[in-house]
Design a protein around this motif. Sequence first.
Motif, short mmCIF file in Angstrom:
data_model
loop_
_atom_site.label_atom_id
_atom_site.label_comp_id
_atom_site.label_asym_id
_atom_site.label_seq_id
_atom_site.Cartn_x
_atom_site.Cartn_y
_atom_site.Cartn_z
N LYS A 155 0.82 -1.20 0.00
CA LYS A 155 0.00 0.00 0.00
C LYS A 155 0.86 1.26 0.00
O LYS A 155 0.59 2.22 -0.73
CB LYS A 155 -0.93 -0.01 1.21
CG LYS A 155 -2.03 -1.06 1.14
CD LYS A 155 -2.90 -1.05 2.39
CE LYS A 155 -3.98 -2.12 2.31
NZ LYS A 155 -4.79 -2.17 3.56
N LEU A 156 1.91 1.26 0.84
CA LEU A 156 2.77 2.44 0.93
C LEU A 156 3.50 2.71 -0.38
O LEU A 156 3.72 3.87 -0.76
CB LEU A 156 3.78 2.26 2.06
CG LEU A 156 3.24 2.40 3.49
CD1 LEU A 156 4.29 1.96 4.50
CD2 LEU A 156 2.82 3.85 3.77
N LEU A 157 3.87 1.66 -1.09
CA LEU A 157 4.64 1.81 -2.33
C LEU A 157 3.78 1.73 -3.59
O LEU A 157 4.30 1.75 -4.70
CB LEU A 157 5.74 0.74 -2.38
CG LEU A 157 6.76 0.79 -1.24
CD1 LEU A 157 7.74 -0.37 -1.34
CD2 LEU A 157 7.52 2.13 -1.26
N ASN A 158 2.44 1.61 -3.39
CA ASN A 158 1.50 1.53 -4.52
C ASN A 158 1.83 0.38 -5.48
O ASN A 158 1.81 0.53 -6.71
CB ASN A 158 1.47 2.85 -5.29
CG ASN A 158 0.89 3.98 -4.48
OD1 ASN A 158 -0.13 3.81 -3.81
ND2 ASN A 158 1.53 5.14 -4.52
N ILE A 159 2.14 -0.78 -4.90
CA ILE A 159 2.42 -1.98 -5.68
C ILE A 159 1.13 -2.80 -5.77
O ILE A 159 0.39 -2.91 -4.79
CB ILE A 159 3.54 -2.81 -5.02
CG1 ILE A 159 4.85 -1.99 -4.99
CG2 ILE A 159 3.77 -4.13 -5.75
CD1 ILE A 159 5.98 -2.66 -4.25
N PRO A 160 0.81 -3.38 -6.91
CA PRO A 160 -0.43 -4.15 -7.06
C PRO A 160 -0.54 -5.26 -6.01
O PRO A 160 0.44 -5.92 -5.67
CB PRO A 160 -0.32 -4.73 -8.47
CG PRO A 160 0.58 -3.78 -9.20
CD PRO A 160 1.55 -3.28 -8.19
N ALA A 161 -1.76 -5.48 -5.55
CA ALA A 161 -2.01 -6.49 -4.52
C ALA A 161 -1.68 -7.90 -4.98
O ALA A 161 -1.48 -8.80 -4.16
CB ALA A 161 -3.48 -6.42 -4.08
N SER A 162 -1.59 -8.10 -6.28
CA SER A 162 -1.28 -9.43 -6.80
C SER A 162 0.13 -9.89 -6.42
O SER A 162 0.44 -11.08 -6.51
CB SER A 162 -1.43 -9.45 -8.32
OG SER A 162 -0.58 -8.48 -8.94
N PHE A 163 0.97 -8.95 -5.98
CA PHE A 163 2.34 -9.30 -5.57
C PHE A 163 2.43 -9.64 -4.08
O PHE A 163 3.51 -9.91 -3.58
CB PHE A 163 3.29 -8.13 -5.87
CG PHE A 163 3.64 -7.99 -7.31
CD1 PHE A 163 4.72 -8.66 -7.86
CD2 PHE A 163 2.86 -7.18 -8.13
CE1 PHE A 163 5.03 -8.52 -9.20
CE2 PHE A 163 3.16 -7.04 -9.48
CZ PHE A 163 4.25 -7.71 -10.02
N GLU A 164 1.29 -9.63 -3.39
CA GLU A 164 1.33 -9.83 -1.94
C GLU A 164 1.88 -11.21 -1.58
O GLU A 164 2.64 -11.34 -0.62
CB GLU A 164 -0.07 -9.65 -1.34
CG GLU A 164 -0.08 -9.75 0.18
CD GLU A 164 -1.43 -9.38 0.78
OE1 GLU A 164 -1.60 -9.57 1.99
OE2 GLU A 164 -2.30 -8.89 0.02
N TRP A 165 1.51 -12.25 -2.33
CA TRP A 165 1.99 -13.59 -2.00
C TRP A 165 3.51 -13.66 -2.07
O TRP A 165 4.15 -14.30 -1.23
CB TRP A 165 1.38 -14.61 -2.96
CG TRP A 165 1.91 -14.52 -4.37
CD1 TRP A 165 1.39 -13.78 -5.39
CD2 TRP A 165 3.07 -15.17 -4.89
NE1 TRP A 165 2.16 -13.92 -6.53
CE2 TRP A 165 3.19 -14.78 -6.26
CE3 TRP A 165 4.01 -16.04 -4.36
CZ2 TRP A 165 4.23 -15.23 -7.07
CZ3 TRP A 165 5.04 -16.49 -5.17
CH2 TRP A 165 5.15 -16.10 -6.51
N PHE A 166 4.10 -12.97 -3.06
CA PHE A 166 5.56 -12.97 -3.19
C PHE A 166 6.20 -12.26 -2.00
O PHE A 166 7.21 -12.73 -1.46
CB PHE A 166 5.97 -12.28 -4.50
CG PHE A 166 7.46 -12.13 -4.66
CD1 PHE A 166 8.23 -13.20 -5.08
CD2 PHE A 166 8.08 -10.94 -4.36
CE1 PHE A 166 9.61 -13.08 -5.20
CE2 PHE A 166 9.46 -10.79 -4.50
CZ PHE A 166 10.22 -11.87 -4.92
N ALA A 167 5.61 -11.14 -1.58
CA ALA A 167 6.15 -10.40 -0.43
C ALA A 167 6.07 -11.24 0.84
O ALA A 167 7.01 -11.23 1.65
CB ALA A 167 5.39 -9.09 -0.25
N ILE A 168 4.98 -11.97 1.02
CA ILE A 168 4.84 -12.82 2.21
C ILE A 168 5.91 -13.91 2.22
O ILE A 168 6.55 -14.17 3.25
CB ILE A 168 3.43 -13.45 2.26
CG1 ILE A 168 2.38 -12.37 2.54
CG2 ILE A 168 3.37 -14.53 3.34
CD1 ILE A 168 0.95 -12.88 2.48
#
Length: 426
Positions: free
Chosen positions: A134-147
Amino acid sequence: MSLIGEPQVADSSQANQDYPLSAVPMSDRRPIWSLAPLLMGFALTSTTLLAGGTLGSSLRFADMLWVMIVGNLALGAYCAALAYIAAKTGLSTVLMARFSFGAIGSRWVDFILGFTQIGWYAVTNAFIASALLKLLNIPASFEWFAIVFFTYAFCVTAYMGYTAMDWLSRLAVPAMLILIALSLAIGFRDAGDLFAIAPQKSIGVTEAIGVVIATFISGGTQATNWSRYADSTKNAVGSTLLAFLFINGLLVFTGAFCTLVYGTNDLIEAMARQGLLLGGLVLLILNVWTTQDNTIYAFSIAGSNFFRTSKRTAFVLGGATFALVLALGGIYGNMIPFLLFLGTVIPPVGGIIMADFWFNRGGRFPSLDDPLPAFNWAGVISYIVGAAIAYFSGSAGFGIAPINGVISAAVLYVILCRVLPSSVRA
């Protein structure tokens, strides 16, 4: 028994794995400038800001200040008492629990402490992944990779052990404190008259103190994983008070302050509004890292004791993988109430250990090699009653739930050790 606190020699497998099943020998103890930053980094956790936000929106500023002082004094005293025992004996909480719960009974302590930590590890990884996107305005579809990335990145220092966590904390804690101080300085410039702000909600005084204590009493019960490394009881107590009195108090205050001034208990969001977004991102990463590596480390100690194996690092990787499954499975919305429940019923463990050490055993534990009963029923019964009192008194708004649990469990343990036959207690 050999009093732990005297020089001891541990086998190399125990030393290489940070002594999961034995006391830390004096030859491997650490000074206060090593221990204090590590414990302070553990206490620098974003969940404490949320508790501060509850106070900031529910109490007048003056009332909030003294509630925070009382609550953090109680929390600090509880954690410091356990730290003293850990430094005196070289033992972690799960090893101490063998004496007060029995060889098999202590595995319940391993489970609740370990599961709580792995649950928070999963929840926090999901939180930081979502917050950064959210802070970096990155698409939510990348959330799994971040986790996935954060799940394994944050456990690297825990896998390497005390020394790696020590150096991370020495670098991270001063940086975090500087960033918090800078944000608070700007906040005071923007604040106006804090004492004139009327609360938006209402909370009772005892409930408010309970919120402060509950912020980290679960983690404080396991801070012995590090205070057992102290080279003196004085340094163990001092380091613990710096973490659970000063740092926890600072974060509660910061969460309350941000809520009053900026309408949010999210310090990172407040720093973004202050023009400190980069500093906020650095603070977020360091804040989470220094807490998460302690969290997964605590899980590995509990897991090692549960299975009676010295392969602590295997539990770091296995626990991280389990947490990854929980995080990807949507734990964030479903697990938090259960973890908060476990946080309520964990403190009686600390009360029983303190009562066992000082009142039942005269300030010394026997050797871990001595035979133990499968169940020490004095500890088991005291825990069940103390946990029930903590839970139901909290639900009824009677007193301060964690303190109720600690005191009632400790008192009952002392009584039962006097009246139960020796065949059913240690």
